[in-house]
Design a protein around this motif. Sequence first.
Motif, PDB file in Angstrom:
ATOM      1  N   MET A 298     -75.000   2.790  22.203  1.00  0.00           N
ATOM      2  CA  MET A 298     -74.038   2.426  21.525  1.00  0.00           C
ATOM      3  C   MET A 298     -74.217   2.618  20.122  1.00  0.00           C
ATOM      4  O   MET A 298     -75.339   2.249  19.475  1.00  0.00           O
ATOM      5  CB  MET A 298     -73.878   0.427  21.801  1.00  0.00           C
ATOM      6  N   ARG A 299     -73.045   2.677  19.165  1.00  0.00           N
ATOM      7  CA  ARG A 299     -73.283   2.049  17.461  1.00  0.00           C
ATOM      8  C   ARG A 299     -72.535   1.197  17.251  1.00  0.00           C
ATOM      9  O   ARG A 299     -71.249   0.926  18.399  1.00  0.00           O
ATOM     10  CB  ARG A 299     -71.884   4.113  17.662  1.00  0.00           C
ATOM     11  N   TRP A 300     -72.710   0.750  16.326  1.00  0.00           N
ATOM     12  CA  TRP A 300     -72.479  -0.526  16.561  1.00  0.00           C
ATOM     13  C   TRP A 300     -71.847  -0.572  14.574  1.00  0.00           C
ATOM     14  O   TRP A 300     -72.294   0.577  13.570  1.00  0.00           O
ATOM     15  CB  TRP A 300     -73.410  -1.499  15.935  1.00  0.00           C
TER      16      TRP A 300
ATOM     17  N   PHE B 166     -73.246 -11.151  22.578  1.00  0.00           N
ATOM     18  CA  PHE B 166     -71.984 -10.188  22.778  1.00  0.00           C
ATOM     19  C   PHE B 166     -71.096 -11.140  22.817  1.00  0.00           C
ATOM     20  O   PHE B 166     -70.940 -11.405  23.454  1.00  0.00           O
ATOM     21  CB  PHE B 166     -72.688  -9.061  23.593  1.00  0.00           C
TER      22      PHE B 166
ATOM     23  N   ARG C 198     -68.701  -7.004  20.344  1.00  0.00           N
ATOM     24  CA  ARG C 198     -68.988  -7.922  18.564  1.00  0.00           C
ATOM     25  C   ARG C 198     -70.219  -8.012  19.420  1.00  0.00           C
ATOM     26  O   ARG C 198     -70.607  -8.284  20.357  1.00  0.00           O
ATOM     27  CB  ARG C 198     -67.627  -8.807  18.214  1.00  0.00           C
ATOM     28  N   ARG C 199     -71.072  -7.594  18.525  1.00  0.00           N
ATOM     29  CA  ARG C 199     -72.588  -8.047  18.408  1.00  0.00           C
ATOM     30  C   ARG C 199     -73.188  -9.528  17.543  1.00  0.00           C
ATOM     31  O   ARG C 199     -73.358  -8.665  16.098  1.00  0.00           O
ATOM     32  CB  ARG C 199     -73.437  -6.869  18.553  1.00  0.00           C
ATOM     33  N   HIS C 200     -73.458 -10.113  18.011  1.00  0.00           N
ATOM     34  CA  HIS C 200     -74.298 -10.750  16.542  1.00  0.00           C
ATOM     35  C   HIS C 200     -75.900 -11.021  16.908  1.00  0.00           C
ATOM     36  O   HIS C 200     -76.231 -11.590  17.545  1.00  0.00           O
ATOM     37  CB  HIS C 200     -74.068 -12.315  16.857  1.00  0.00           C
ATOM     38  N   ASP C 201     -76.401 -10.307  16.211  1.00  0.00           N
ATOM     39  CA  ASP C 201     -77.628 -10.334  16.068  1.00  0.00           C
ATOM     40  C   ASP C 201     -78.223 -11.844  15.267  1.00  0.00           C
ATOM     41  O   ASP C 201     -78.083 -12.228  13.740  1.00  0.00           O
ATOM     42  CB  ASP C 201     -77.951  -9.239  14.943  1.00  0.00           C
TER      43      ASP C 201
ATOM     44  N   ALA D 171     -71.929  -7.588  13.656  1.00  0.00           N
ATOM     45  CA  ALA D 171     -70.827  -5.357  13.622  1.00  0.00           C
ATOM     46  C   ALA D 171     -70.404  -5.469  15.301  1.00  0.00           C
ATOM     47  O   ALA D 171     -70.204  -6.424  16.824  1.00  0.00           O
ATOM     48  CB  ALA D 171     -72.621  -4.749  14.162  1.00  0.00           C
ATOM     49  N   GLU D 172     -70.056  -4.855  15.023  1.00  0.00           N
ATOM     50  CA  GLU D 172     -68.284  -3.681  16.818  1.00  0.00           C
ATOM     51  C   GLU D 172     -68.732  -2.777  16.926  1.00  0.00           C
ATOM     52  O   GLU D 172     -69.425  -2.025  15.739  1.00  0.00           O
ATOM     53  CB  GLU D 172     -67.292  -4.351  15.603  1.00  0.00           C
ATOM     54  N   SER D 173     -68.194  -2.483  18.002  1.00  0.00           N
ATOM     55  CA  SER D 173     -68.218  -0.890  18.805  1.00  0.00           C
ATOM     56  C   SER D 173     -66.962  -0.137  18.112  1.00  0.00           C
ATOM     57  O   SER D 173     -66.097  -1.333  17.707  1.00  0.00           O
ATOM     58  CB  SER D 173     -68.276  -1.429  20.167  1.00  0.00           C
TER      59      SER D 173
ATOM     60  N   TRP E 166     -67.937  -3.228  28.711  1.00  0.00           N
ATOM     61  CA  TRP E 166     -68.793  -4.070  28.777  1.00  0.00           C
ATOM     62  C   TRP E 166     -69.307  -4.218  29.983  1.00  0.00           C
ATOM     63  O   TRP E 166     -70.474  -4.583  30.032  1.00  0.00           O
ATOM     64  CB  TRP E 166     -67.249  -4.666  28.714  1.00  0.00           C
TER      65      TRP E 166
END
Length: 74
Positions: A1-3, A27, A39-42, A51-53, A65
């Motif tokens: 996936m691209r973020w 996520f 949305r991804r929280h690292d 970051a978001e898709s 999802w």
Amino acid sequence: MRWFPVKRRPDRARVRDYTCECLSLVFEQCVAGGQGFIRRHDRSVSPWVVAESPRVRVVDAEALWQQLMNGEAR
């Protein structure tokens, strides 16, 4: 996936689903402005990186999802 880095937008995102807060990667399945995205929280780094898709049709974001939850997302 691209973020992609999160951009400030006037519309508020509504979180429809999310993964466990106990992991370093969290996520969220979100909807805003009639579009869906992930949305991804690292949290393995400090400060956290969010970051978001890409924003897509809600039905496409729901499919993405499901792929992410099943370990099938690319």
